[in-house]
Scaffold this active site. Sequence first.
Site, PDB file in Angstrom:
ATOM      1  N   ASP A   1       6.199  -7.181 -54.884  1.00  0.00           N
ATOM      2  CA  ASP A   1       5.020  -7.940 -55.307  1.00  0.00           C
ATOM      3  C   ASP A   1       5.231  -9.427 -55.100  1.00  0.00           C
ATOM      4  O   ASP A   1       6.354  -9.914 -54.987  1.00  0.00           O
ATOM      5  CB  ASP A   1       4.627  -7.618 -56.749  1.00  0.00           C
ATOM      6  CG  ASP A   1       5.814  -7.411 -57.677  1.00  0.00           C
ATOM      7  OD1 ASP A   1       6.942  -7.725 -57.289  1.00  0.00           O
ATOM      8  OD2 ASP A   1       5.602  -6.929 -58.803  1.00  0.00           O
TER       9      ASP A   1
ATOM     10  N   GLU B   1       0.195  -9.289 -61.119  1.00  0.00           N
ATOM     11  CA  GLU B   1      -0.040  -9.805 -62.464  1.00  0.00           C
ATOM     12  C   GLU B   1      -1.529  -9.811 -62.827  1.00  0.00           C
ATOM     13  O   GLU B   1      -1.890 -10.037 -63.971  1.00  0.00           O
ATOM     14  CB  GLU B   1       0.523 -11.225 -62.593  1.00  0.00           C
ATOM     15  CG  GLU B   1       2.041 -11.320 -62.411  1.00  0.00           C
ATOM     16  CD  GLU B   1       2.819 -10.654 -63.528  1.00  0.00           C
ATOM     17  OE1 GLU B   1       2.209 -10.297 -64.547  1.00  0.00           O
ATOM     18  OE2 GLU B   1       4.042 -10.480 -63.384  1.00  0.00           O
TER      19      GLU B   1
END
EC number: 3.5.1.47
Length: 378
Positions: free
Chosen positions: A71, A130
């Site tokens: 990520d 996130e």
Amino acid sequence: MTTSLSPFVRIRRDLHRIPEPGFQEFKTQAYLLNYIATLPQDRLEVRKWRTGILVKVKGTAPKRTLGYRADMDGLPIAEETNYDFHSEHPGFMHACGHDLHMAIGLGVLTSIAERPLADDFVIAFQPAEEGPGGALPMLQSEEFRQWRPDQIVALHIAPEYKVGTIATRPGLLFANTSELFIDLRGKGGHAAFPHLANDMVVAAAHLLTQLQTIVSRNLDPLDSAVITVGKIEGGTKQNIIAETSRLEGTIRTFSADTMKLVKSRIEAVVAGIEASFGCAASIDYGANYHQVFNDERLTREFMDWLSARPDIRAVECRPAMTGEDFGYMLADIPGFMFWLGVDTPYGLHHAKIEPAEEAIDLAIRTVSDYFRWKSEQP
């Protein structure tokens, strides 16, 4: 900066300087693409997806496709570390380790690009973990579908474990998660005349305390859930009765059914607040992340493989209330996620977190070796 640093530690430090919010990782994407362009290109294919990247390394005798995910996004946190490579984006920081995740991903890609596996290999540099969540739309994209792996793996740094420790477990690893936003609207007024107004600060205070009874009084004591309100806004001045208030929080559960129950109870409590305080309320659950559920066989196989490595301490951990949108990928593709020890006293999402960089090269070696071993299996 000393000259003895690993190239991937240097990369981590470069990436640490440029944290960006979800789906705005433009500098990050450009940095990764520039590095990927330096790798041997004879078996490499690269595709962009929004602010993310997919890279495929063609195998020498492929019978399947092995996948890895890293990520990319940062967090809206003002950095308080002692680094001399501080974030250059005020108010943003890589406080969840995604700078390490990307550096490790590039290291694994480098190893496999320079010495291809027998199997095809795909790495996904995924934006917006996130929020608002990049895994599910990336998974559903045509770019990903064309290169869909038969197995996928990811890691997450773990501040509480020493470097050299890898922790995971078959089955449930991370929780189902949901954002929570509740807005209340009443009637403002002068602080000296509360009977002529309808105070939403008081309503918010009552709502907050009632929300905390859901886990303690509506769930089986042997079940697990968390409702955390991390932010409350209301009012404009000390002598003005607040007309509006807003609560922002998160819900975590170990089962989808418990998530449904918690949300139904939240809605009932909020309806009660509307009736009690004569106000209007709205609920928004924002982003919802699927639980991270590791494939039983593949995870056990990985842990057995780790146990033979002298440089790794393999630990079977407990499930955590952590949320991760990698869960969507694991719901569709067999695979697993694991914790990587980085030995720092500050936890994830803390402004002072300083993960041990020795974990970067260790993780690159471990993940690369695992994929090589896996590619040799029937």
